[in-house]
Design a protein around this motif. Sequence first.
Motif, PDB file in Angstrom:
ATOM      1  N   ASP A 277      11.618   0.088   1.810  1.00 39.97           N
ATOM      2  CA  ASP A 277      10.250  -0.369   2.058  1.00 39.97           C
ATOM      3  C   ASP A 277       9.529  -0.767   0.776  1.00 39.97           C
ATOM      4  O   ASP A 277       8.328  -1.046   0.807  1.00 39.97           O
ATOM      5  N   TYR A 278      10.237  -0.765  -0.334  1.00 39.42           N
ATOM      6  CA  TYR A 278       9.583  -1.078  -1.605  1.00 39.42           C
ATOM      7  C   TYR A 278       9.087  -2.525  -1.642  1.00 39.42           C
ATOM      8  O   TYR A 278       9.759  -3.450  -1.176  1.00 39.42           O
ATOM      9  N   ALA A 279       7.887  -2.705  -2.191  1.00 43.02           N
ATOM     10  CA  ALA A 279       7.350  -4.042  -2.472  1.00 43.02           C
ATOM     11  C   ALA A 279       6.489  -3.919  -3.722  1.00 43.02           C
ATOM     12  O   ALA A 279       5.676  -2.985  -3.819  1.00 43.02           O
ATOM     13  N   PRO A 280       6.643  -4.785  -4.707  1.00 38.81           N
ATOM     14  CA  PRO A 280       5.788  -4.708  -5.905  1.00 38.81           C
ATOM     15  C   PRO A 280       4.311  -4.758  -5.486  1.00 38.81           C
ATOM     16  O   PRO A 280       3.867  -5.742  -4.897  1.00 38.81           O
ATOM     17  N   HIS A 281       3.588  -3.705  -5.747  1.00 42.73           N
ATOM     18  CA  HIS A 281       2.209  -3.648  -5.232  1.00 42.73           C
ATOM     19  C   HIS A 281       1.230  -4.411  -6.116  1.00 42.73           C
ATOM     20  O   HIS A 281       0.242  -4.972  -5.626  1.00 42.73           O
ATOM     21  N   ASN A 282       1.463  -4.432  -7.426  1.00 41.26           N
ATOM     22  CA  ASN A 282       0.611  -5.153  -8.386  1.00 41.26           C
ATOM     23  C   ASN A 282      -0.835  -4.682  -8.381  1.00 41.26           C
ATOM     24  O   ASN A 282      -1.719  -5.365  -8.912  1.00 41.26           O
ATOM     25  N   ILE A 283      -1.117  -3.543  -7.753  1.00 49.38           N
ATOM     26  CA  ILE A 283      -2.495  -3.021  -7.726  1.00 49.38           C
ATOM     27  C   ILE A 283      -2.829  -2.475  -9.114  1.00 49.38           C
ATOM     28  O   ILE A 283      -2.118  -1.603  -9.628  1.00 49.38           O
ATOM     29  N   PRO A 284      -3.885  -2.978  -9.736  1.00 49.53           N
ATOM     30  CA  PRO A 284      -4.171  -2.620 -11.128  1.00 49.53           C
ATOM     31  C   PRO A 284      -4.917  -1.293 -11.300  1.00 49.53           C
ATOM     32  O   PRO A 284      -5.718  -1.149 -12.216  1.00 49.53           O
TER      33      PRO A 284
ATOM     34  N   LEU B 189       0.838  -1.202   0.000  1.00 46.84           N
ATOM     35  CA  LEU B 189       0.000   0.000   0.000  1.00 46.84           C
ATOM     36  C   LEU B 189       0.871   1.249   0.000  1.00 46.84           C
ATOM     37  O   LEU B 189       0.576   2.227  -0.706  1.00 46.84           O
ATOM     38  N   SER B 190       1.964   1.230   0.775  1.00 42.77           N
ATOM     39  CA  SER B 190       2.879   2.373   0.816  1.00 42.77           C
ATOM     40  C   SER B 190       3.545   2.588  -0.540  1.00 42.77           C
ATOM     41  O   SER B 190       3.665   3.730  -1.016  1.00 42.77           O
ATOM     42  N   THR B 191       3.976   1.505  -1.160  1.00 42.49           N
ATOM     43  CA  THR B 191       4.605   1.613  -2.479  1.00 42.49           C
ATOM     44  C   THR B 191       3.653   2.242  -3.476  1.00 42.49           C
ATOM     45  O   THR B 191       4.043   3.097  -4.290  1.00 42.49           O
TER      46      THR B 191
END
Length: 539
Positions: free
Chosen positions: A362-369, A349-351
């Motif tokens: 704190d990066y993480a692939p969010h994949n939110i479309p 969510l932060s990314t």
Amino acid sequence: MSLPLDPAIAQALATTSSVPIPFRMRTKYVHSTWAQTFTSLPELYIQPESLEEIEHVVNVARKCRRRITTVGCGHSPSSLTCTSSWLVNLDKYNRILAVDEQTGIATMQSGIRLWQLSEQLAQRGLAMPNLGSINHQSIAGAISTGTHGSSLRHGLVSESILSLRITLADGTTRNCSPDEDPELFRASLISLGALGIITEITFRAVPAFSLSWKQVIDTDLSMFNRWTDDLWTHAEFVRVWWFPYTRRAVTWSASKTDAPLVLPPVSYYDNALGYYVYHNLLYLAQYVPRILPWVEWFVFGMQYGFPNGSTTSAVQPSRDALLMNCLYSQFVNEWAIPLHKGPEALRRLSTWLNHLTPDDPDYAPHNIPFSAEGLYVHAPVEVRVSDTSNPSLSSVQTHTRPYLDPTCPDEPTLYLNATLYRPYMADPPCRARYYEAFEWLMRDMGGKPHWAKNFETEGQVIEDMYGEALTRWREVRDEVDPQGMFAGAWHRRYVLGSGAKLELEEIEVGCEKKWSGGVTYLGTTTALLEGIVEEESKE
């Protein structure tokens, strides 16, 4: 001024009983949720004061082919309690009937508000073992929607319930417990108001206790690093407020103590100046959303402190320490996911919100479309926990887990609550896109929505989440209310499926946005709609 009473209702009241039973009703009543997100105009607003009166209301409604909705304070910001039919409020059905001060077992009428219950228990040296963040709800409303606190040593608030009495659509009142009619008990613990009117509750209180609490502000990285260590276990009660733009977190923790009471310091945030400064900044952000990260930094720095490591502490009775101020009208979208997935969910969510790049720690692939471009949201995100898989809990020992329990059955549960304020009742422009993305992420994390909140996920998706448990809940519901006296448009959308409409089920026929913000709901029952069609066909 009252509206004229429907002749069919007047006739039913006149012929129902040879012994007069009070029918304490009003017309021209405007029902609104606490947040004024939804409004409706019930045909009748009824406030019974005895079990006899509640059963009488149900019998009259059945004769008049009306739907019944039960409401307490209306704190849920959803349309769950909206109706154009009959609205029953139990605020005057709120007495404690019996208390055993040695065992803590207490029986009460279901309309009692949690603050009233807490005060009366305190006079007897008792307390509720667990509370949510507010105490305005009735005890029945709190358990019917799955209210929880924030502690790995507790499950839902309903864990303390020993037995219930519920008035059904045929006008009879039935007892249920883990030993007596356990299927009805499991369905009623999270009933969503769709089974009947819960009239009495027996639960086990605990000796009154005080809590020594402390809240500390630090980086969210520090929070993540503690996640699998002692973050959630270093005290009995722990909750976190996460601030996405400043990437900091406030950890609040409390443990039982015999120390003298110490009132919390009054912060800038808690006085009138802070209240209106924040409110007006939120309103300004309606037109200039890009100031929201600055608002978050300024307001919550003034409340909690700007430097990392800033602390606040106090010692209070549990009935005060566990509460928080909801401040303004708001939308609330809360989901339950497995506790171990929390860091991943928050980092994704932060990314997405902060447009982080892979070189950020704190990066993480969010994949939110969905795009977050130009999107600015309110803070904080509330982070809480419970553990309904704990083998010491009564629901685990008696196999009476509520059918519609959204928590994880095999591990602790994390609740993520994305709140959006409505400054001066104005809906925030970010709501649709933010909640669409938030719910997508929560579903991807294996989550389930809190029943009382503003979620949009519906239909087949909900069925897939609950499977056999939802099927069994529907079977119990259909058995005790085959005509749908307690079923409405909200229930059909989220939990009743795509089957045929029930005879007394309420159907939404309109939903109109108000100029002042919020929505006015308009509905009718299947029976009345069919009656209108029949009359028109005769003409």
